[in-house]
Design an enzyme around this catalytic site. Sequence first.
Site, PDB file in Angstrom:
ATOM      1  CB  CYS A 383      -1.084  -0.067   1.021  1.00 19.92           C
ATOM      2  SG  CYS A 383      -2.558   0.913   0.796  1.00 19.92           S
ATOM      3  CG  HIS A 509      -3.774  -3.483   3.030  1.00 17.44           C
ATOM      4  ND1 HIS A 509      -2.556  -2.886   3.946  1.00 17.44           N
ATOM      5  CD2 HIS A 509      -4.267  -2.355   2.596  1.00 17.44           C
ATOM      6  CE1 HIS A 509      -2.647  -1.788   3.788  1.00 17.44           C
ATOM      7  NE2 HIS A 509      -3.813  -1.472   3.099  1.00 17.44           N
ATOM      8  CD  GLU A 511      -1.418  -6.156   5.060  1.00 18.28           C
ATOM      9  OE1 GLU A 511      -1.128  -6.500   3.948  1.00 18.28           O
ATOM     10  OE2 GLU A 511      -1.706  -4.705   5.752  1.00 18.28           O
TER      11      GLU A 511
HETATM   12  N1  GLN Z   1      -2.266   6.901   2.591  1.00 17.95           N
HETATM   13  C1  GLN Z   1      -2.027   6.116   1.440  1.00 17.95           C
HETATM   14  C2  GLN Z   1      -3.499   6.298   0.644  1.00 17.95           C
HETATM   15  O1  GLN Z   1      -4.387   6.603   1.256  1.00 17.95           O
HETATM   16  C3  GLN Z   1      -1.920   4.525   1.884  1.00 17.95           C
HETATM   17  C4  GLN Z   1      -2.863   3.933   2.601  1.00 17.95           C
HETATM   18  C5  GLN Z   1      -2.332   2.541   3.084  1.00 17.95           C
HETATM   19  O2  GLN Z   1      -1.104   2.351   3.168  1.00 17.95           O
HETATM   20  N2  GLN Z   1      -3.427   1.772   3.880  1.00 17.95           N
HETATM   21  O3  GLN Z   1      -3.723   5.830  -0.397  1.00 17.95           O
END
Ligand code: GLN
Length: 544
Positions: A383, A509, A511
């Site tokens: 992410c 994600h 994970e």
């Molecule tokens: N801050 C980034 C976004 O909103 C990444 C978010 C995250 O890593 N969950 O796109």
Amino acid sequence: MAKTKHIFVTGGVVSSLGKGLTSASIGMLLERRGLRVRMQKLDPYINVDPGTMSPYQHGEVYVLDDGSETDLDLGHYERFTNGPLTRDANYTTGQIYLSVIEKERRGEFLGKTVQVIPHVTNEIKQCIRSLADDDVDVVITEIGGTVGDIESQPFLEAIRQFSLDAGKENCLYIHLTLVPYLKAAGELKTKPTQHSVGQLREIGIQPDILVCRSERAVSRDDREKIALFCNVPLEAVIEERDKDFSIYEVPLSLVDHGLDELIVKRLGLDADPLDMQDWRELLRRVKNPEHEISIAVVGKYAEHKDAYKSIYESIDHAGLANYAQVRIGRIQSEEVEREGPERLLSGYDGILVPGGFGERGIEGKVEAIRFARERGIPFFGICLGMQCAVIEFGRNVVGLENAHSSEFDKNTPHPVICLLDDQKRVVEKGGTMRLGAQPSTLEPESKAAQLYETRDILERHRHRYEFNNVYRQQFSAHGMRFSGTSPDGKLVEIVELEDHPFFLAVQYHPEFKSKPTASHPLFRGFVEAAVQRRSNEKRSASPA
Ligand code: GLN
């Protein structure tokens, strides 16, 4: 069809007793006895969900397929059990009150005074009932917080009432408590447990089973004392000793102390014999690793033990899949800014940059990624970790000076990560990100496709920003491969570098989809590359 049975898990004496893990372990044991189980957590805080809370307050926000942002205990549930988890697996006081107040505004209470009892407690009971169904044998409901908290009271009152509605024979109350060891006295102390059970009994809940967390073995004498004072039979006082070795020991230890059998007997469940063969094999692997490696997780909240909970767990699973014991170094990304990557990251066999929000520590993450890319150290970005990998590549390989994400620099000349139009219109913070399971298509023969062994995947998202397609061609020309995109090709989901042992980053994600017995393919590949690196280094260090 037999009626759904309900198990309620409460906690006493102190918080952080591992109620989530114990509940998940109970779920696992019952599933393995052939029962269809649903897990649920009721959280007594007023936020509607943990999505708006800082990781310092609440640890990780765990995202489900349906996009709900939930408590991290649901991660334990998903890792240990297989029943589906959806929005109704996590309710908070905030959600419950919101629903009651909305009903009041619609006039549904027909002029009545709306009160905690019965209106809020009815709403809570409805949340619990929502999981009971013809195809569900057991619902396990964990009550967050500690008995005695003001916030928990409506929940405890609701579960007390629940057995009147559902029938006493269909409900089981399990109370997890602490039996501390007092060094000065040289003995375990049962008084806190007596008090906490006393509080439950005061409000009309007589626990059926006590699970006693303790750092030492709880003797028969102690168990007899607890049984007598807490009004439970001796067989229902179950020891759950601290496991300094592995959380995977918890379910096995509960079996050894007879918990699954007791639950089955008490609820009159028609259950199969228990088979824990594969789980014992897992534990054998934990205890006899063939390799030892270390992975640095470079994040903003590295000092908080629960902020990247599912990431640490997924690395462990990948370690098990690779017969490796993984030491995880939690590195503050700001430290990397102060000390430089060389000092902090040399010696690690892999570097992982997890998700996150906010500008603090961003440059440290970018530095860590540059270090991994230039030194050929396996790198896995998740992410925000992917977004930082794109920023790093933009600046240092493509040559886009001051490339950045518009989340952190509104005036960057090169917004390589930016908001798409549908997010630009969003003003409310709660539940408004790109959330939940979304499909991606993988490029044939990419590292990602090799690891997943398929071209179509479904992974969970939680972010607002995306790769800016204006830069796609330029990045490709410099060697960044966009190996996964949304099926329409518009959103970049995976980037990777080919001339590197392992450099892969994802916008979603992974994970949230790894299990101890089924490691996520990308984590497995990442840890495998780290094992490989360690072996190569060993080989080149040993004299010919
Ligand atoms: N801050 C980034 C976004 O909103 C990444 C978010 C995250 O890593 N969950 O796109």
